[in-house]
Design an enzyme around this catalytic site. Sequence first.
Site, PDB file in Angstrom:
ATOM      1  N   VAL A  59       0.834  -1.208   0.000  1.00 41.80           N
ATOM      2  CA  VAL A  59       0.000   0.000   0.000  1.00 41.80           C
ATOM      3  C   VAL A  59       0.867   1.256   0.000  1.00 41.80           C
ATOM      4  O   VAL A  59       0.568   2.225  -0.688  1.00 41.80           O
ATOM      5  CB  VAL A  59      -0.987  -0.011   1.187  1.00 41.80           C
ATOM      6  CG1 VAL A  59      -1.788   1.278   1.246  1.00 41.80           C
ATOM      7  CG2 VAL A  59      -1.932  -1.204   1.075  1.00 41.80           C
ATOM      8  N   CYS A  60       1.952   1.238   0.750  1.00 39.15           N
ATOM      9  CA  CYS A  60       2.858   2.394   0.771  1.00 39.15           C
ATOM     10  C   CYS A  60       3.471   2.609  -0.614  1.00 39.15           C
ATOM     11  O   CYS A  60       3.575   3.743  -1.090  1.00 39.15           O
ATOM     12  CB  CYS A  60       3.962   2.199   1.801  1.00 39.15           C
ATOM     13  SG  CYS A  60       3.371   2.007   3.499  1.00 39.15           S
ATOM     14  N   ALA A  61       3.872   1.523  -1.239  1.00 42.61           N
ATOM     15  CA  ALA A  61       4.427   1.615  -2.587  1.00 42.61           C
ATOM     16  C   ALA A  61       3.383   2.159  -3.556  1.00 42.61           C
ATOM     17  O   ALA A  61       3.674   3.041  -4.374  1.00 42.61           O
ATOM     18  CB  ALA A  61       4.921   0.242  -3.039  1.00 42.61           C
TER      19      ALA A  61
END
Length: 166
Positions: A59-61
Amino acid sequence: MAEITLQGNPIHTNGELPEVGSVAPAFSLVDGELKEVSLADFPDKKKVLNIVPSLDTGVCATSTKVFNERLGDRDDVVVLVISADLPFAQSRFCEAENTDKVKTLSMMRSRKFAKDYGVLIEDGPLAGITARAVLVLDEDLKVLHAQLVPEIGQEPDYDAAIAALD
């Protein structure tokens, strides 16, 4: 203290995000060249603070790639991706994912940023890193948009953040 969830289980941050209309707290973080960077280094630009636990998660990516794609060509905006990752890992991520239009910043020297912005996770397995949040600041550092994502595994509301820039 705010409550968020990690896979449905409650965890807590140390405080609350800066409120819309307030002035964002100053900070000093570390860039890919191990230099101290602050909000003052981006005068005359609107700022998107994409605060993520770690670029080493899906999700961060994804959020970093989305902001890179959707805002990377705007000269009036800088996207700052802030995480606990070391600058070396952040640089490798950006190179591998071709996210060269965002600027990654690390909390490697201090958790003061996370504390001042109310995003430091205080309990659970991710204690010590940040919750997922997005803040949009105008050129004068006034908060235009603030979202603490309620579930760590969810993406932020990109449309709302981008709309706050206009």
